[in-house]
Scaffold this active site. Structure first.
Site, PDB file in Angstrom:
ATOM      1  N   GLY A 223     -14.405 -14.693   9.592  1.00 22.43           N
ATOM      2  CA  GLY A 223     -13.444 -13.613   9.753  1.00 22.43           C
ATOM      3  C   GLY A 223     -14.047 -12.270   9.426  1.00 22.43           C
ATOM      4  O   GLY A 223     -15.267 -12.081   9.487  1.00 22.43           O
ATOM      5  N   SER A 224     -13.207 -11.336   9.020  1.00 16.45           N
ATOM      6  CA  SER A 224     -13.644  -9.960   8.792  1.00 16.45           C
ATOM      7  C   SER A 224     -14.457  -9.836   7.515  1.00 16.45           C
ATOM      8  O   SER A 224     -14.291 -10.604   6.560  1.00 16.45           O
ATOM      9  CB  SER A 224     -12.433  -9.031   8.708  1.00 16.45           C
ATOM     10  OG  SER A 224     -11.744  -9.230   7.489  1.00 16.45           O
ATOM     11  N   SER A 225     -15.326  -8.817   7.490  1.00 17.82           N
ATOM     12  CA  SER A 225     -16.119  -8.563   6.292  1.00 17.82           C
ATOM     13  C   SER A 225     -15.237  -8.128   5.132  1.00 17.82           C
ATOM     14  O   SER A 225     -15.539  -8.430   3.976  1.00 17.82           O
ATOM     15  CB  SER A 225     -17.179  -7.500   6.579  1.00 17.82           C
ATOM     16  OG  SER A 225     -18.151  -7.989   7.469  1.00 17.82           O
ATOM     17  N   THR A 227     -12.149  -9.156   4.330  1.00 19.01           N
ATOM     18  CA  THR A 227     -11.605 -10.354   3.681  1.00 19.01           C
ATOM     19  C   THR A 227     -12.711 -11.178   3.043  1.00 19.01           C
ATOM     20  O   THR A 227     -12.558 -11.696   1.926  1.00 19.01           O
ATOM     21  CB  THR A 227     -10.837 -11.211   4.694  1.00 19.01           C
ATOM     22  OG1 THR A 227      -9.795 -10.422   5.287  1.00 19.01           O
ATOM     23  CG2 THR A 227     -10.235 -12.436   4.035  1.00 19.01           C
ATOM     24  N   GLY A 228     -13.841 -11.310   3.737  1.00 23.36           N
ATOM     25  CA  GLY A 228     -14.952 -12.088   3.201  1.00 23.36           C
ATOM     26  C   GLY A 228     -15.461 -11.548   1.885  1.00 23.36           C
ATOM     27  O   GLY A 228     -15.763 -12.317   0.956  1.00 23.36           O
ATOM     28  N   GLU A 246     -18.979 -16.264   7.136  1.00 28.17           N
ATOM     29  CA  GLU A 246     -19.471 -15.832   8.453  1.00 28.17           C
ATOM     30  C   GLU A 246     -18.607 -14.655   8.877  1.00 28.17           C
ATOM     31  O   GLU A 246     -17.427 -14.818   9.195  1.00 28.17           O
ATOM     32  CB  GLU A 246     -19.366 -16.985   9.453  1.00 28.17           C
ATOM     33  CG  GLU A 246     -19.908 -16.667  10.825  1.00 28.17           C
ATOM     34  CD  GLU A 246     -19.663 -17.803  11.806  1.00 28.17           C
ATOM     35  OE1 GLU A 246     -19.374 -17.494  12.973  1.00 28.17           O
ATOM     36  OE2 GLU A 246     -19.745 -18.976  11.410  1.00 28.17           O
ATOM     37  N   CYS A 280     -18.006 -11.375  17.095  1.00 29.61           N
ATOM     38  CA  CYS A 280     -18.690 -10.723  15.980  1.00 29.61           C
ATOM     39  C   CYS A 280     -20.106 -10.302  16.355  1.00 29.61           C
ATOM     40  O   CYS A 280     -20.681  -9.414  15.721  1.00 29.61           O
ATOM     41  CB  CYS A 280     -18.706 -11.643  14.760  1.00 29.61           C
ATOM     42  SG  CYS A 280     -19.362 -13.291  15.072  1.00 29.61           S
TER      43      CYS A 280
END
Length: 489
Positions: A223-225, A227-228, A246, A280
């Protein structure tokens, strides 16, 4: 009306949380509705996975693989149904969602091969014993799936995790719950034992309840950076939990001294705009040489971008791209374009929102040469162009990002590529191919804000199991020569 959407311990249950729905972004019609999982249901799912772990991990790897192969056959048998479901929920055209289901099928054999090559058993002789390297599953792992490839990307975590012997609690994207439901029903039909794969549907609160739970042994996220990185902070100080991230990228594509202009433009379009720019690995920044050749490439790129077909997923004449995932996402791209123009960017092709209430946009191109812009991933069909005169300076600017997922060079001279490869910082580096292309037999991941050194795809086997080193002998034995100072009385 709600229906049973939570899959816990082999049973379909209605959610006990708030209602949410899934909307076809191409026409703004509701196609799915249900209630989110409550904290108690997340707890039940984790407990079910924990109870199923020992019997599942105790099965032979051959029996676990056999179940994944049954799932692959069911995917093949239901390819058109699943492809249509993905298309309706994401807005992507059918030609593309059919390839996604095909990739899901192919993931089984690839994961089996990767398991044996990267996490199988290795035996080495040593005096009086044998040395073994074996691998064990972590236990109960959470899998968080994205919306852009709602079948393929979660599948890339789930399949290798199951083969390794883990049990799973899966939290799909709240934007693509129907795809997840259809997929889980195929796993159930394949004969997966109760509790081995559970699913909790819901929005942010459901995800937080799962990620925060002390009884998960790991979390695999795509997902998004943004949230990561929150998950990375949350897992700080918890070395006993495996975290595989990822995430996104602000990916550079550089063009240098290449003769085949048509091929160059094709590869730029494929790199920047496929999947409506919602990959991505999509090119976000394009570096074109100043001068006559660069002008020719840019002019052809502008005209070809204006000619891109945008349409509905089931149009008889299939479009190149369909709708973005939502009207909110589409309007976000329009807003990003406006902000860049206020910073000094020049619009070469305007990104426009085609129809109110939908996710349809036309691709856009901005010239940002010589202006300072934020290091942001604009997740959609918005390409930023930089004109350059110095190759090394272009590479340096390509590296001028906190991300490091994909990068590419389109150039006729192999020496230029070798120079580029030695200096660029990215986990996926391509030469004379679109940067959205990746080999299924290779790792997939990046550095910096694009991941945490837990590459997926072929290397997913690495984070789905941990190595165990053993020295073993059939019986205890007294060595011929004792260590100095040691006497056995």
């Amino acid at each position: 009306m709600t229906h049973p959407i939570q899959f816990i311990n082999g049973q379909w249950l209605e959610g006990q949380g708030s209602a949410f729905n899934s909307v076809n972004p191409a026409n703004n019609t509701e196609i799915w509705q249900g209630n989110a999982a409550s904290e108690q249901q997340v707890e039940q799912a984790i407990k079910a996975a924990r109870n199923a772990f020992t019997p599942w991990s105790s099965q032979s790897v051959e029996s676990r693989i056999a179940l994944t192969e049954k799932f692959a056959q069911l995917l093949t048998d239901n390819k058109e149904t699943l492809a249509t479901t993905i298309a309706q929920e994401t807005g992507k055209p059918l030609w593309e969602t059919r390839t996604e289901v095909g990739a899901m099928v192919g993931k089984i054999a690839i994961s089996v091969k990767a398991y044996h090559e990267r996490t199988g058993t290795v035996e080495n002789p040593m005096p009086g014993a044998k040395a073994f390297i074996r691998h064990k599953p972590h236990g109960v792992v959470a899998v968080f799936g994205p919306y852009n490839f709602p079948g393929h990307l979660p599948n890339g975590h789930i399949v290798p995790a199951l083969i390794a012997g883990n049990t799973i609690v899966f939290k799909p994207s709240e934007l693509t719950p129907l795809t997840a439901e259809v997929t889980l029903k195929l796993w159930q039909e394949a004969g997966l034992p109760e509790g081995v794969l559970n699913m909790v549907q819901g929005e942010v609160s459901t995800g937080k309840a799962l990620a925060n739970h002390p009884q998960i042994d790991g979390l695999f996220f795509t997902g998004s950076s943004t949230t990561g990185k929150l998950l990375h902070e949350q897992f700080g100080g918890l070395p006993g939990k495996i975290l595989a991230l990822e995430m996104g990228g602000n990916n550079p594509l550089i063009i240098k001294d290449v003769k085949n202009t048509d091929a160059v433009v094709h590869d730029i379009l494929q790199s920047a705009f496929i999947s409506a720019g919602q990959r991505c690995t999509c090119a976000r920044r394009l570096f074109i040489q100043s001068g006559e050749q660069g002008d020719t490439i840019l002019a052809k790129l502008i005209e070809s971008t204006k000619a891109i077909s945008v349409g509905y997923y089931d149009d008889e004449q299939q479009p190149f791209i369909g709708s973005m995932i939502s009207e909110k996402a589409a309007l976000g791209l329009v807003s990003a374009q406006d902000k860049l123009i206020k910073l000094g960017a020049k619009s070469l092709v305007e990104l426009t929102h085609k129809k109110a209430g939908t996710g349809f946009v036309t691709p856009g191109i901005l010239d940002v040469t010589g202006i300072d812009i934020p290091d942001e991933e604009h997740f959609g069909p918005l390409l930023k162009v930089y004109r350059y005169t110095d190759f090394d300076a272009a590479i340096d600017e390509g590296n001028n990002t906190a991300f490091g997922l994909s990068a590419g060079l389109l150039a006729d001279n192999e020496a230029d590529y070798q120079h580029f490869f030695s200096r660029i910082r990215a986990g996926i580096v391509n030469w004379n191919k679109p940067i959205t292309g990746a080999s299924s037999a290779a790792p997939f991941g990046g550095i910096g804000d694009s991941g945490n050194h837990r590459a997926s795809a072929y290397y997913a086997a690495d984070y789905c199991a941990y190595p165990v080193a053993s020295v073993e002998a059939n019986a205890v034995s007294l060595p011929e020569n004792l260590s100095p100072g040691l006497t056995i009385k």
